[in-house]
Design an enzyme around this catalytic site. Structure first.
Site, mmCIF file in Angstrom:
data_model
loop_
_atom_site.group_PDB
_atom_site.id
_atom_site.type_symbol
_atom_site.label_atom_id
_atom_site.label_comp_id
_atom_site.label_asym_id
_atom_site.label_seq_id
_atom_site.Cartn_x
_atom_site.Cartn_y
_atom_site.Cartn_z
ATOM 1 N N HIS A 79 0.782 -1.380 0.067
ATOM 2 C CA HIS A 79 0.206 0.051 -0.090
ATOM 3 C C HIS A 79 0.963 1.249 0.004
ATOM 4 O O HIS A 79 2.007 1.191 0.476
ATOM 5 C CB HIS A 79 -0.899 0.043 1.237
ATOM 6 C CG HIS A 79 -1.974 -1.184 1.170
ATOM 7 N ND1 HIS A 79 -2.887 -1.337 2.025
ATOM 8 C CD2 HIS A 79 -2.204 -1.924 0.275
ATOM 9 C CE1 HIS A 79 -3.854 -1.899 1.599
ATOM 10 N NE2 HIS A 79 -3.553 -2.672 0.553
ATOM 11 N N GLU A 81 0.726 3.923 1.605
ATOM 12 C CA GLU A 81 1.207 4.270 3.344
ATOM 13 C C GLU A 81 2.178 3.416 3.451
ATOM 14 O O GLU A 81 3.109 3.988 4.207
ATOM 15 C CB GLU A 81 -0.170 4.294 3.957
ATOM 16 C CG GLU A 81 -1.308 5.013 3.539
ATOM 17 C CD GLU A 81 -2.385 4.130 2.800
ATOM 18 O OE1 GLU A 81 -3.820 4.516 3.019
ATOM 19 O OE2 GLU A 81 -1.990 3.254 2.096
ATOM 20 N N CYS A 107 -6.281 1.773 5.249
ATOM 21 C CA CYS A 107 -6.887 0.638 5.626
ATOM 22 C C CYS A 107 -6.719 0.348 6.962
ATOM 23 O O CYS A 107 -5.567 0.875 7.469
ATOM 24 C CB CYS A 107 -6.677 -0.696 4.650
ATOM 25 S SG CYS A 107 -4.792 -1.204 4.951
ATOM 26 N N CYS A 110 -2.775 -0.527 7.268
ATOM 27 C CA CYS A 110 -1.868 0.695 7.251
ATOM 28 C C CYS A 110 -2.192 1.492 8.440
ATOM 29 O O CYS A 110 -1.209 2.213 9.028
ATOM 30 C CB CYS A 110 -2.249 1.508 5.802
ATOM 31 S SG CYS A 110 -1.842 0.615 4.531
#
Length: 163
Positions: A79, A81, A107, A110
């Protein structure tokens, strides 16, 4: 919301263009900022040395019928992040006390990394179907703010605080 928030949010969309995600609408960009200085950036894509989904011309999640917001570990991509936080660690850059700007609400995976890295504020524009994130950020005292403003105009934008 001030001009700096708008500037950094605009940057998340530029960085999202670097994404190697094959799924339509899932190009995610992230910028971590402290004291109006960019510390790191990230976008969603395969780990170093792994073929990207675009190169494979397929989305594993689509093939397996995995709904958005579930089983996030079943994906080739890291991801945005996570990539930004890992980049900070790799480069020895402290992000303690920073603000994370992201095209989408993080999410819960993260979110946990964001909390443990010391980031104190998260600004996002597009929602994500993971309500557990909202609970975690609220309990940890991380400010989660939805950017509602225009990214093209010069005027300030409105901001909706999620908790």
């Amino acid at each position: 919301m001030d001009k700096w928030d708008r500037r950094f949010m605009k940057m998340t969309y530029t960085i999202a263009e670097w994404s190697s995600c094959y799924r339509k609408g899932r190009s995610i960009g992230c910028v971590i900022v402290r004291d109006k200085r960019i510390m790191t950036t990230g976008y969603n894509g395969a780990p170093a040395g792994i073929k990207t989904c675009r190169e494979k011309r397929e989305c594993l999640r689509d093939q397996l019928g995995i709904a958005s917001g579930t089983r996030m570990e079943t994906c080739y991509a890291v991801h945005a992040e996570q990539n930004a936080i890992v980049q900070a660690a790799k480069l020895g850059v402290s992000i303690d006390g920073a603000t994370l700007y992201c095209t989408h609400q993080p999410c819960s995976m993260c979110c946990k990394m964001i909390i443990n890295s010391g980031i104190v504020r998260v600004v996002y524009r597009e929602g994500y179907p993971d309500p557990f994130t909202l609970e975690l950020f609220a309990e940890a005292g991380v400010r989660l703010e939805k950017y509602e403003g225009d990214l093209d105009g010069q005027e300030g934008a409105e901001l909706e605080i999620s908790h």
